[in-house]
Design an enzyme around this catalytic site. Structure first.
Site, mmCIF file in Angstrom:
data_model
loop_
_atom_site.group_PDB
_atom_site.id
_atom_site.type_symbol
_atom_site.label_atom_id
_atom_site.label_comp_id
_atom_site.label_asym_id
_atom_site.label_seq_id
_atom_site.Cartn_x
_atom_site.Cartn_y
_atom_site.Cartn_z
ATOM 1 N N LYS A 86 4.693 7.502 11.558
ATOM 2 C CA LYS A 86 3.768 6.608 10.862
ATOM 3 C C LYS A 86 4.582 5.541 10.141
ATOM 4 O O LYS A 86 5.477 5.856 9.342
ATOM 5 C CB LYS A 86 2.982 7.427 9.839
HETATM 6 C C1 E4P Z 1 -4.314 7.747 7.296
HETATM 7 O O1 E4P Z 1 -3.593 8.161 8.179
HETATM 8 C C2 E4P Z 1 -4.109 8.026 5.865
HETATM 9 O O2 E4P Z 1 -3.389 9.222 5.706
HETATM 10 C C3 E4P Z 1 -5.380 8.241 5.104
HETATM 11 O O3 E4P Z 1 -6.513 8.152 5.903
HETATM 12 C C4 E4P Z 1 -5.429 7.572 3.784
HETATM 13 O O4 E4P Z 1 -6.670 7.783 3.194
HETATM 14 P P1 E4P Z 1 -6.984 7.605 1.642
HETATM 15 O O5 E4P Z 1 -7.388 6.198 1.405
HETATM 16 O O6 E4P Z 1 -8.124 8.555 1.386
HETATM 17 O O7 E4P Z 1 -5.732 7.978 0.892
#
Ligand code: E4P
Length: 226
Positions: A86
């Site tokens: 990521k």
């Molecule tokens: C995506 O891969 C992220 O880990 C995630 O969806 C972030 O979400 P949040 O805005 O609830 O932290």
């Protein structure tokens, strides 16, 4: 649409996997911190997640330069065949994606909020693009509108020349806060929704299902006692 679980919690992953619809996992530094994760255990923890699910498991680099992200990415990708690296949507992240994709390492471009960011990610070679829905809603903007725009824009072009292995890019609806977000993401054509465990549980249930089940059980008791 496929479902990923957005968590670093091994129990949640094992439970969701047992339900039969889990296609992958996404983690991030916040989710790892939330379960009390320590730096020294991070790689081992990702390896354990990868053993629980057959599908892609996104593990994030928090490095800020191309070379550091590439170095992190290579280490993460070597942990298990289903690791996806990521990488944040920024200049250094795009440059790192280009290098990693050329080496056949799948990248999930995260913290993606706009169509231009998504197209740049696609051109750099990202295999997955994660537009964040809920965080737009948090600042009183429409995250679903932005998601729809990204799905449409990515679908307008063929990016298979750019991705590692020439695969189709998949758009992951991320930062999902509710079952309705999942409904709307599906209607907009997102390939994947990555959801927190509490949202996954809400996706399964409906009050009318509960009420219907209750009356079937009661009526079946009547049949048995007749
Ligand atoms: C995506 O891969 C992220 O880990 C995630 O969806 C972030 O979400 P949040 O805005 O609830 O932290």
């Amino acid at each position: 649409m496929k479902f990923f679980l957005d968590t670093a919690d091994l129990d949640e992953i094992a439970e969701a996997a047992s339900w039969g619809a889990l296609a992958g996992v996404t983690t991030n530094p916040t989710l790892y911190a939330r379960i009390g994760g320590r730096l020294a255990d991070f790689h081992n923890h990702i390896t354990r997640i990868c053993a629980l699910v057959e599908g892609p498991v996104s593990a994030e680099s928090v490095a800020m330069t191309r070379d550091e992200i590439v170095r992190d990415g290579r280490v993460l990708a070597a942990l298990a065949p289903n690791v996806v690296v990521k990488v944040p949507a920024m200049v250094e992240g795009l440059a790192a994606t280009k290098v990693l994709a050329a080496e056949g390492i799948a990248v999930n471009m995260t913290l993606c909020f706009t169509v231009p960011q998504a197209i740049l990610a696609a051109r750099a070679g990202a295999r997955y693009i994660s537009p964040f829905v809920g965080r737009f809603d948090d600042i009183s903007e429409d995250g679903l509108d932005q998601l729809g725009d990204v799905v449409t824009a990515i679908g307008n072009y063929d990016f298979t020349e750019s991705t590692a292995g020439g695969e189709q890019i998949e758009v992951i609806a991320a930062s999902i806060r509710s079952a309705n977000h999942v409904t709307q993401a599906a209607l907009l054509g997102a390939d994947i929704a990555t959801v927190p465990f509490d949202v996954l549980k809400k996706m399964v249930s409906h009050p009318l299902t509960d009420r219907g089940l209750e009356s079937f059980v009661k009526d079946w008791e009547k049949v048995q006692n007749a």
